[in-house]
Design a protein around this motif. Structure first.
Motif, mmCIF file in Angstrom:
data_model
loop_
_atom_site.group_PDB
_atom_site.id
_atom_site.type_symbol
_atom_site.label_atom_id
_atom_site.label_comp_id
_atom_site.label_asym_id
_atom_site.label_seq_id
_atom_site.Cartn_x
_atom_site.Cartn_y
_atom_site.Cartn_z
ATOM 1 N N ALA A 87 18.426 -11.934 -5.402
ATOM 2 C CA ALA A 87 17.748 -13.054 -6.061
ATOM 3 C C ALA A 87 16.230 -12.947 -5.979
ATOM 4 O O ALA A 87 15.526 -13.144 -6.982
ATOM 5 C CB ALA A 87 18.225 -14.367 -5.454
ATOM 6 N N THR A 88 15.711 -12.636 -4.792
ATOM 7 C CA THR A 88 14.255 -12.641 -4.601
ATOM 8 C C THR A 88 13.702 -11.299 -4.137
ATOM 9 O O THR A 88 12.497 -11.181 -3.918
ATOM 10 C CB THR A 88 13.856 -13.710 -3.570
ATOM 11 N N VAL A 89 14.555 -10.338 -3.979
ATOM 12 C CA VAL A 89 14.108 -9.046 -3.463
ATOM 13 C C VAL A 89 14.963 -7.940 -4.061
ATOM 14 O O VAL A 89 16.135 -8.151 -4.400
ATOM 15 C CB VAL A 89 14.192 -9.014 -1.916
ATOM 16 N N THR A 90 14.367 -6.774 -4.223
ATOM 17 C CA THR A 90 15.103 -5.587 -4.657
ATOM 18 C C THR A 90 14.920 -4.497 -3.613
ATOM 19 O O THR A 90 13.798 -4.252 -3.153
ATOM 20 C CB THR A 90 14.602 -5.084 -6.024
ATOM 21 N N PHE A 91 16.017 -3.884 -3.215
ATOM 22 C CA PHE A 91 15.966 -2.751 -2.303
ATOM 23 C C PHE A 91 16.068 -1.479 -3.132
ATOM 24 O O PHE A 91 17.015 -1.313 -3.918
ATOM 25 C CB PHE A 91 17.106 -2.805 -1.289
ATOM 26 N N VAL A 92 15.100 -0.602 -2.954
ATOM 27 C CA VAL A 92 15.105 0.689 -3.630
ATOM 28 C C VAL A 92 15.262 1.765 -2.561
ATOM 29 O O VAL A 92 14.452 1.838 -1.625
ATOM 30 C CB VAL A 92 13.807 0.935 -4.430
ATOM 31 N N VAL A 93 16.297 2.564 -2.679
ATOM 32 C CA VAL A 93 16.513 3.667 -1.740
ATOM 33 C C VAL A 93 16.000 4.942 -2.395
ATOM 34 O O VAL A 93 16.428 5.300 -3.503
ATOM 35 C CB VAL A 93 18.000 3.803 -1.363
ATOM 36 N N VAL A 94 15.067 5.595 -1.730
ATOM 37 C CA VAL A 94 14.477 6.845 -2.236
ATOM 38 C C VAL A 94 15.042 8.009 -1.429
ATOM 39 O O VAL A 94 15.098 7.948 -0.196
ATOM 40 C CB VAL A 94 12.936 6.801 -2.132
ATOM 41 N N ARG A 95 15.468 9.037 -2.120
ATOM 42 C CA ARG A 95 16.066 10.214 -1.481
ATOM 43 C C ARG A 95 15.134 11.407 -1.602
ATOM 44 O O ARG A 95 14.616 11.689 -2.678
ATOM 45 C CB ARG A 95 17.400 10.534 -2.169
ATOM 46 N N ASP A 96 14.922 12.095 -0.483
ATOM 47 C CA ASP A 96 14.238 13.381 -0.539
ATOM 48 C C ASP A 96 15.131 14.430 0.111
ATOM 49 O O ASP A 96 16.296 14.155 0.414
ATOM 50 C CB ASP A 96 12.835 13.316 0.093
ATOM 51 N N ARG A 97 14.621 15.605 0.334
ATOM 52 C CA ARG A 97 15.459 16.696 0.828
ATOM 53 C C ARG A 97 15.958 16.463 2.243
ATOM 54 O O ARG A 97 16.865 17.155 2.716
ATOM 55 C CB ARG A 97 14.699 18.018 0.763
#
Length: 229
Positions: free
Chosen positions: A31-41
Motif C-alpha cells: 500500500a505505502t511501500v515497494t520492495f525492490v530486490v536487486v540481484r548481482d553475481r
C-alpha cells in the motif's frame, strides 16, 4: 562511489551510503511501500522504496531491468543478509525491460521446457541454474589445483583430427576446407606423447563421440578431465 556487491552489504556500517548495481529481480508493491530486490553475481539486495518519485520510476522497471541504486544501509533481520537499502535513488543502466516469461524469483522454474529454451539467456539466470554452473566451476578449479600442486602440466590437444585416435569409436566427420576431418573423441594419443615431454600432464576439454546412446555412459559431447603420468 565504489560499487558494493550484495554479499558485501552485511559488512557495511548501518547509516553508510552504498551503491549497488544489478538486475531488478523482483518488485513487491504494498500500500505505502515497494520492495525492490536487486540481484548481482553474488546474491540479492533488498531496496525499500517509499518516495513518490522513486515509486514512479520502479513501476516502469520490469524484472531484469539493469539498475544502479544509491542509498543508506539499514539493519533489518528479515532482509537478505540482515540489511536493506533505504532512501534509494535509482538510475536505469539499460532500457526498461519487459518482465520475462520466466519467473526467476521463484524457488524453482515452473515454466515449460520450450519456454525455458526459447528464453535461455534469461532462464539460466535462475539461482538453481546458476548453482549448477558454479558447482562445475568449483569442480574444475579443484581438479586443476590438485594436479598443479603435484607438478602436472596442463595441455590442450587438437579437437580437429585427421583420423580417429581410439579404435572402435565412432567420430563426427566435418568438412575442413574441402578435406575430411573429425572431431576428436579423446586426447589419449596426445597425452601419451606429452608424458614423454613433461612426465605428468592433464587436460580439461571437450570430447565428441558419435555413438547413439540411451544412458549416460557415452554422451555425444562432454567435458573430459584427463590425466596421464
Amino acid at each position: 562511489m565504489r560499487r558494493t556487491l550484495a554479499r558485501e552489504l552485511p559488512a557495511q556500517e548501518p547509516g553508510s551510503q552504498v551503491m549497488v548495481q544489478g538486475w531488478v529481480h523482483r518488485r513487491r508493491a504494498l500500500a505505502t511501500v515497494t520492495f525492490v530486490v536487486v540481484r548481482d553475481r553474488t546474491g540479492l539486495a533488498q531496496i525499500v522504496v517509499k518516495d513518490e518519485t522513486a515509486l514512479a520510476q520502479v513501476a516502469e522497471y520490469g524484472e531484469e531491468t539493469v539498475v544502479a541504486v544509491t542509498g543508506t544501509v539499514t539493519a533489518n533481520p528479515s532482509a537478505p543478509g540482515g540489511v536493506e537499502v533505504t532512501d534509494p535513488v535509482f538510475e536505469a543502466l539499460s532500457a526498461p525491460s519487459l518482465t520475462p516469461p520466466v519467473e526467476l524469483w521463484r524457488p524453482s522454474l515452473t515454466t515449460g521446457l520450450p519456454t525455458q529454451l526459447d528464453h535461455a539467456g534469461v532462464s539460466l539466470r535462475h539461482r538453481v541454474r546458476q548453482a549448477r554452473w558454479q558447482l562445475a566451476a568449483a569442480s574444475l578449479r579443484g581438479f586443476r589445483e590438485t594436479l598443479d600442486a603435484r607438478d602436472f602440466t596442463e595441455v590442450h590437444s587438437p579437437k580437429l583430427v585427421a583420423s580417429a585416435t581410439e579404435s572402435g569409436a565412432n567420430v563426427f566427420e566435418v568438412d575442413y576446407f574441402g578435406r575430411p576431418a573429425y572431431l576428436a573423441q579423446s586426447p589419449q594419443f596426445y597425452k601419451q606423447v606429452l608424458v614423454g615431454v613433461f612426465e605428468r600432464v592433464y587436460e580439461v576439454g571437450p570430447v565428441f563421440r558419435a555413438e547413439p546412446h540411451d544412458t549416460v555412459r557415452h554422451l555425444a559431447e562432454y567435458v573430459s578431465l584427463d590425466v596421464e603420468l
